[in-house]
Enzyme design. Structure first.
Site, PDB file in Angstrom:
ATOM      1  N   LYS A 147      39.891  47.671  35.058  1.00 41.38           N
ATOM      2  CA  LYS A 147      40.821  48.305  35.986  1.00 41.38           C
ATOM      3  C   LYS A 147      40.048  48.785  37.197  1.00 41.38           C
ATOM      4  O   LYS A 147      38.847  49.029  37.055  1.00 41.38           O
ATOM      5  CB  LYS A 147      41.573  49.473  35.347  1.00 41.38           C
ATOM      6  CG  LYS A 147      40.723  50.513  34.598  1.00 41.38           C
ATOM      7  CD  LYS A 147      39.556  51.174  35.236  1.00 41.38           C
ATOM      8  CE  LYS A 147      39.771  52.061  36.411  1.00 41.38           C
ATOM      9  NZ  LYS A 147      38.470  52.615  36.925  1.00 41.38           N
ATOM     10  N   TYR A 235      44.458  56.145  36.394  1.00 41.80           N
ATOM     11  CA  TYR A 235      44.634  56.612  35.004  1.00 41.80           C
ATOM     12  C   TYR A 235      45.913  57.429  34.876  1.00 41.80           C
ATOM     13  O   TYR A 235      46.684  57.249  33.923  1.00 41.80           O
ATOM     14  CB  TYR A 235      43.438  57.454  34.551  1.00 41.80           C
ATOM     15  CG  TYR A 235      42.223  56.628  34.264  1.00 41.80           C
ATOM     16  CD1 TYR A 235      42.069  55.993  33.038  1.00 41.80           C
ATOM     17  CD2 TYR A 235      41.237  56.462  35.216  1.00 41.80           C
ATOM     18  CE1 TYR A 235      40.961  55.212  32.774  1.00 41.80           C
ATOM     19  CE2 TYR A 235      40.124  55.676  34.964  1.00 41.80           C
ATOM     20  CZ  TYR A 235      39.995  55.063  33.743  1.00 41.80           C
ATOM     21  OH  TYR A 235      38.903  54.271  33.494  1.00 41.80           O
TER      22      TYR A 235
HETATM   23  P1  NAD Z   1      28.283  49.632  38.315  1.00 42.01           P
HETATM   24  O1  NAD Z   1      27.913  49.689  39.746  1.00 42.01           O
HETATM   25  O2  NAD Z   1      27.476  50.463  37.376  1.00 42.01           O
HETATM   26  O3  NAD Z   1      28.260  48.152  37.771  1.00 42.01           O
HETATM   27  C1  NAD Z   1      28.641  47.045  38.579  1.00 42.01           C
HETATM   28  C2  NAD Z   1      27.852  45.820  38.158  1.00 42.01           C
HETATM   29  O4  NAD Z   1      28.218  44.746  39.015  1.00 42.01           O
HETATM   30  C3  NAD Z   1      26.330  46.004  38.294  1.00 42.01           C
HETATM   31  O5  NAD Z   1      25.697  45.427  37.179  1.00 42.01           O
HETATM   32  C4  NAD Z   1      25.991  45.207  39.542  1.00 42.01           C
HETATM   33  O6  NAD Z   1      24.693  44.661  39.509  1.00 42.01           O
HETATM   34  C5  NAD Z   1      27.035  44.104  39.487  1.00 42.01           C
HETATM   35  N1  NAD Z   1      27.305  43.479  40.783  1.00 42.01           N
HETATM   36  C6  NAD Z   1      27.392  42.162  40.995  1.00 42.01           C
HETATM   37  N2  NAD Z   1      27.630  41.901  42.284  1.00 42.01           N
HETATM   38  C7  NAD Z   1      27.661  43.084  42.922  1.00 42.01           C
HETATM   39  C8  NAD Z   1      27.862  43.458  44.270  1.00 42.01           C
HETATM   40  N3  NAD Z   1      28.074  42.551  45.240  1.00 42.01           N
HETATM   41  N4  NAD Z   1      27.835  44.775  44.571  1.00 42.01           N
HETATM   42  C9  NAD Z   1      27.646  45.708  43.613  1.00 42.01           C
HETATM   43  N5  NAD Z   1      27.462  45.405  42.299  1.00 42.01           N
HETATM   44  C10 NAD Z   1      27.463  44.100  41.957  1.00 42.01           C
HETATM   45  O7  NAD Z   1      29.815  50.039  38.243  1.00 42.01           O
HETATM   46  P2  NAD Z   1      30.653  50.471  36.969  1.00 42.01           P
HETATM   47  O8  NAD Z   1      30.924  51.919  37.051  1.00 42.01           O
HETATM   48  O9  NAD Z   1      30.038  49.942  35.748  1.00 42.01           O
HETATM   49  O10 NAD Z   1      32.053  49.717  37.250  1.00 42.01           O
HETATM   50  C11 NAD Z   1      32.220  48.334  36.982  1.00 42.01           C
HETATM   51  C12 NAD Z   1      33.695  48.053  36.709  1.00 42.01           C
HETATM   52  O11 NAD Z   1      34.102  48.787  35.566  1.00 42.01           O
HETATM   53  C13 NAD Z   1      34.647  48.456  37.823  1.00 42.01           C
HETATM   54  O12 NAD Z   1      35.718  47.567  37.875  1.00 42.01           O
HETATM   55  C14 NAD Z   1      35.152  49.822  37.372  1.00 42.01           C
HETATM   56  O13 NAD Z   1      36.418  50.146  37.913  1.00 42.01           O
HETATM   57  C15 NAD Z   1      35.219  49.602  35.880  1.00 42.01           C
HETATM   58  N6  NAD Z   1      35.116  50.848  35.108  1.00 42.01           N
HETATM   59  C16 NAD Z   1      36.031  51.064  34.131  1.00 42.01           C
HETATM   60  C17 NAD Z   1      35.977  52.213  33.385  1.00 42.01           C
HETATM   61  C18 NAD Z   1      36.971  52.456  32.303  1.00 42.01           C
HETATM   62  O14 NAD Z   1      37.003  53.560  31.770  1.00 42.01           O
HETATM   63  N7  NAD Z   1      37.752  51.463  31.923  1.00 42.01           N
HETATM   64  C19 NAD Z   1      34.990  53.158  33.644  1.00 42.01           C
HETATM   65  C20 NAD Z   1      34.041  52.905  34.631  1.00 42.01           C
HETATM   66  C21 NAD Z   1      34.125  51.729  35.374  1.00 42.01           C
END
Ligand code: NAD
Length: 387
Positions: A147, A235
């Site tokens: 999401k 959420y």
């Molecule tokens: P994050 O920045 O920690 O992870 C993103 C990942 O994408 C990294 O491994 C990064 O290297 C990679 N990536 C690839 N191409 C990229 C680019 N061009 N720019 C930036 N990163 C790139 O972020 P996150 O907090 O893990 O979020 C990732 C996804 O998970 C999002 O869609 C976020 O909304 C979702 N999320 C969901 C929940 C939930 O509770 N369901 C919680 C947190 C995040």
């Protein structure tokens, strides 16, 4: 959504949650060894060869901290592949979790020729969800995407069309639909515990840190799609509509954040919104990237009693308090951490049967369309938008 959860604490909770399961399974096996019938209501995991095989796309904060550990206790899902731009991280995680098939963003489309992948879990910044979802569907895989579903409703519609074209399932990872506390709250509401719902409030937010990696892309429109409403406000929006079991007919909204805050040049720092249902019930919600501490709370005011949940949508510690119609009751509902494995299991079973998932792409499209309408209203200073 970032969480304040400490990784070690989460692991301990995970271990505590797994202990009864492990004991139960051990007892079951012990009974089998002695030829006695199984007692109790055991759900044993599928043998590995029958589990759905998953590729994880993106090994960031949420993937490593929450989504990947969810596979440990999954009954119907196992990981077979990682897709990442970081080979060292792939190798390290691969060693820990027994995954040996590695892809990067350039050779991603070649998963089409990998029979060891049935499902793909997209855990990338929002602005990349549509591209990688559509590529995975074209490769013939089922897709669960994090999401919010995508940056725009146009992208969401293209993702749904790609799933139909490929005859594969597309789901949005709305984990709250599988979280025991929220599932229990919905049972209480549907069972008449609080009478008729008269009003819902939903407040979700935290303080965005522009120097923290996972927050950096959240402040860039091209990668985030939108601001606090996209990331954390969703959420409250999605959970409230799940509890009410209906969609709004009109809404209004206003932006709420300091206009001179340099963090919010591209995306909004906060929104207050009001959704109105056909039966007159309203949801009053807020989202923010500029308040402290991290807040996640839902309140369902009913004709007989009120359910208050604070926190309401975290990974590991949600609560239900029923106030009114007698003394206040705190209701236990099971370990919130199981939401991750529950979601994986539900999507795996849906994909195996090629039947729609409980939180399908259409739900993601509805929510992005609503957020777009919220922005339209906020852009006019709060005019009502008919839906
Ligand atoms: P994050 O920045 O920690 O992870 C993103 C990942 O994408 C990294 O491994 C990064 O290297 C990679 N990536 C690839 N191409 C990229 C680019 N061009 N720019 C930036 N990163 C790139 O972020 P996150 O907090 O893990 O979020 C990732 C996804 O998970 C999002 O869609 C976020 O909304 C979702 N999320 C969901 C929940 C939930 O509770 N369901 C919680 C947190 C995040």
């Amino acid at each position: 959504m970032p969480d304040t959860t400490d990784f070690t604490r989460r692991k301990l909770l995970h271990a505590a949650a797994a202990a009864p399961l492990a004991l139960g399974a051990a007892r079951a096996l012990g009974q089998q060894a002695h030829g006695t019938p199984l007692e109790g209501n055991f759900t044993l995991p599928d043998p590995p060869a029958q589990k759905m095989r998953w590729a994880i796309v993106g090994l960031g904060n949420f993937a490593v901290g929450e989504a990947i550990p969810g596979f440990i206790d999954s009954q119907h899902a196992r990981m077979t592949a990682f897709v990442s731009g970081n080979p060292a991280k792939q190798k390290d995680l691969g060693t820990r979790f027994g995954v040996s098939r590695f892809y990067n963003y350039e050779n991603f489309d070649s998963i089409a020729h990998d029979p060891e992948i049935d499902c793909v879990y997209i855990i990338l910044p929002v602005g990349l969800h549509a591209e990688y979802t559509i590529r995975a569907l074209k490769a013939g895989k089922h897709v669960l995407t994090e999401k919010p579903m995508a940056s725009t409703s146009v992208e969401c519609a293209a993702m749904i069309a790609a799933a139909k074209q490929a005859n594969r399932q597309l789901g949005v990872a709305y984990r709250i639909h599988f979280e025991p506390t929220n599932v229990r709250a919905k049972q209480l509401i549907d069972g008449g515990e609080i009478g008729d719902i008269r009003f819902v409030s939903a407040d979700h937010g935290f303080n965005a840190d522009p120097n923290y990696g996972p927050h950096k892309w959240r402040l860039q429109k091209a990668l985030a799609g939108g601001g606090s409403m996209f990331d954390i406000g969703i959420y409250g929006l999605n959970t409230s509509l799940m509890m009410l079991g209906q969609d709004p007919v009109e809404l209004s909204a206003r932006y709420i954040y300091p206009e001179d805050d340099p963090r919010f040049r591209e995306v909004e720092g906060g929104v207050e919104y009001r959704l109105r249902m056909a039966n007159g019930v309203s949801v009053s919600g807020s989202s923010s990237y500029c308040w402290s501490p991290y807040i996640s709370q839902q309140r369902y005011m009913g004709s007989k009693a009120t359910i208050f949940m604070k926190p309401a949508t975290t990974y590991d510690r949600n609560t239900i308090s029923v106030e009114g119609n007698g003394p206040t009751r705190e209701i236990e509902a099971g370990n919130p951490l199981t939401q991750f494995q529950n979601q994986l299991d539900a999507f795996s079973l849906a994909a195996k049967a090629n039947m729609p998932h409980k939180t399908p792409g259409e739900m993601g499209l509805r929510d992005i369309s609503l957020i777009e309408a919220i922005y339209r209203s906020a852009d006019t200073g709060g005019e009502i938008v008919k839906l």
